[in-house]
Design an enzyme around this catalytic site. Structure first.
Site, PDB file in Angstrom:
ATOM      1  N   ASP A  64       0.819  -1.208   0.000  1.00 29.22           N
ATOM      2  CA  ASP A  64       0.000   0.000   0.000  1.00 29.22           C
ATOM      3  C   ASP A  64       0.856   1.262   0.000  1.00 29.22           C
ATOM      4  O   ASP A  64       0.482   2.281  -0.581  1.00 29.22           O
ATOM      5  CB  ASP A  64      -0.921   0.002   1.226  1.00 29.22           C
ATOM      6  N   ASN A 137      -3.745   9.041   2.815  1.00 25.97           N
ATOM      7  CA  ASN A 137      -4.089   8.284   4.015  1.00 25.97           C
ATOM      8  C   ASN A 137      -4.361   9.187   5.213  1.00 25.97           C
ATOM      9  O   ASN A 137      -5.477   9.227   5.722  1.00 25.97           O
ATOM     10  CB  ASN A 137      -2.967   7.307   4.364  1.00 25.97           C
ATOM     11  N   ASP A 138      -3.328   9.891   5.666  1.00 23.20           N
ATOM     12  CA  ASP A 138      -3.509  10.637   6.907  1.00 23.20           C
ATOM     13  C   ASP A 138      -2.415  11.661   7.153  1.00 23.20           C
ATOM     14  O   ASP A 138      -1.347  11.633   6.546  1.00 23.20           O
ATOM     15  CB  ASP A 138      -3.578   9.680   8.107  1.00 23.20           C
ATOM     16  N   ARG A 148       5.196  10.676  25.640  1.00 24.83           N
ATOM     17  CA  ARG A 148       5.287  12.057  26.118  1.00 24.83           C
ATOM     18  C   ARG A 148       4.040  12.800  25.646  1.00 24.83           C
ATOM     19  O   ARG A 148       3.784  12.921  24.451  1.00 24.83           O
ATOM     20  CB  ARG A 148       6.552  12.714  25.565  1.00 24.83           C
ATOM     21  N   ASP A 166      -0.866  11.265  23.175  1.00 28.17           N
ATOM     22  CA  ASP A 166       0.427  11.099  22.505  1.00 28.17           C
ATOM     23  C   ASP A 166       0.427  11.772  21.141  1.00 28.17           C
ATOM     24  O   ASP A 166       1.485  11.984  20.548  1.00 28.17           O
ATOM     25  CB  ASP A 166       0.746   9.613  22.338  1.00 28.17           C
ATOM     26  N   ALA A 178      -5.852   2.285   8.169  1.00 27.91           N
ATOM     27  CA  ALA A 178      -4.415   2.310   8.437  1.00 27.91           C
ATOM     28  C   ALA A 178      -4.159   2.644   9.917  1.00 27.91           C
ATOM     29  O   ALA A 178      -4.720   2.024  10.805  1.00 27.91           O
ATOM     30  CB  ALA A 178      -3.732   3.308   7.502  1.00 27.91           C
ATOM     31  N   SER A 182      -5.750   1.315  13.852  1.00 28.51           N
ATOM     32  CA  SER A 182      -4.920   0.750  14.920  1.00 28.51           C
ATOM     33  C   SER A 182      -5.065   1.529  16.220  1.00 28.51           C
ATOM     34  O   SER A 182      -4.909   0.971  17.309  1.00 28.51           O
ATOM     35  CB  SER A 182      -3.449   0.753  14.484  1.00 28.51           C
TER      36      SER A 182
END
Length: 280
Positions: A64, A137-138, A148, A166, A178, A182
């Site tokens: 991908d 995608n992003d 952190r 995060d 994608a 997750s």
């Protein structure tokens, strides 16, 4: 018809598939082009920039990530693209390496296309300098250190949502399967016109993903009280170091990626197949 093939030769079986496609195109009287950095018989080698002008259709061989890398360039040149899967998950690739002869459908016109929206990610630094990146995608904003916490304000017009996490992911429907998935984000039909904000490891149990209409302009400001470095990545590539006064503006791009589908393996069939593979 002419076809430009862009292979990721690091992928298993890619070189052999490229050779087979070269023979297949020659036998069918189709002109094929590959980047000049790759040596393969039955193709004409041209520069990577020129290859998008030469081919009527762009074919990638890889995962991908390979499709994402080249699809944005194909969209700029108004060229449709199809991916041959040589990776693992392969949500975007429509056919497997063993199915390369399905490319014959390109010659006869027996195929369908799907339009996928992209995002324009504009960065404005404190001096007023601007840079624009395109995401299929992003776009991801994260701390430069593991675990952190950073503060992120994501707003539309005069209202905003505050995340202590995060980081956050702003994904297209294509990117919903994608990193966003997750991180607990929803799976969105790729034909939808929207984008999703998904927090990464939020420190608030009430922080949930938000789906927004694609007509909205999203304004983002991120900072760290501990002066932690903050980075912006677009489609997996780190593009900027974000300062407290850096403004990030995200809108729907005017360009679309046009993905070719040569079989009946639509998004939902692919999703079901990939989920079954992950369970095994």
């Amino acid at each position: 018809m002419t076809i430009s093939v862009l292979p990721n030769t690091d992928k298993r079986g890619c070189t052999e598939t490229l050779e087979k496609i070269g023979v297949f195109l020659r036998e069918n009287g189709i002109k094929g082009y590959i980047p000049e950095s790759i040596c393969c018989s039955n193709f004409e080698s041209v520069s990577e920039e020129e290859i998008f002008n030469k081919g009527d259709v762009i074919v990638t061989i890889g995962g991908d990530g390979t499709i994402i890398r080249y699809s944005k360039k194909a969209a700029e040149h108004k060229k449709p693209i199809i991916g041959i899967n040589a990776g693992r998950v392969g949500y975007l690739a429509n056919i497997e390496q063993s199915e390369y002869k399905l490319l014959a459908k390109l010659f006869s016109g027996d195929y369908k296309t799907e339009k996928r929206m992209m995002l324009d990610v504009k960065i404005i630094d404190e001096s007023g300098n601007e840079a624009v990146y395109r995401a299929l995608n992003d776009a991801v904003i994260t701390s430069g250190f593991i675990s952190r916490i950073i503060d992120v304000y994501a707003g539309v017009e005069n209202d905003s949502v505050h995340y202590r996490a995060d980081g956050i992911i702003i994904s297209t429907p294509t990117g919903s399967t994608a990193y966003s998935m997750s991180a607990g984000g929803p799976i969105v039909d790729p034909s939808a016109e929207c984008y999703c904000i998904t927090p990464i490891c939020s420190h608030s149990l009430s922080a949930k993903p938000i789906i927004m209409g694609a007509d909205k302009t999203l304004s983002i400001n991120a900072f760290s009280k501990k002066k932690t470095d903050i980075f912006l990545s677009v489609d997996g590539r780190k593009v900027a170091n974000i300062k407290p006064k850096t403004k990030i503006m995200i809108t729907k791009s005017e360009d679309y990626v046009e993905l070719i589908r040569l079989n009946e393996r639509n998004f939902y069939k692919t999703l079901s197949m990939k989920f079954s593979d992950l369970i095994k």
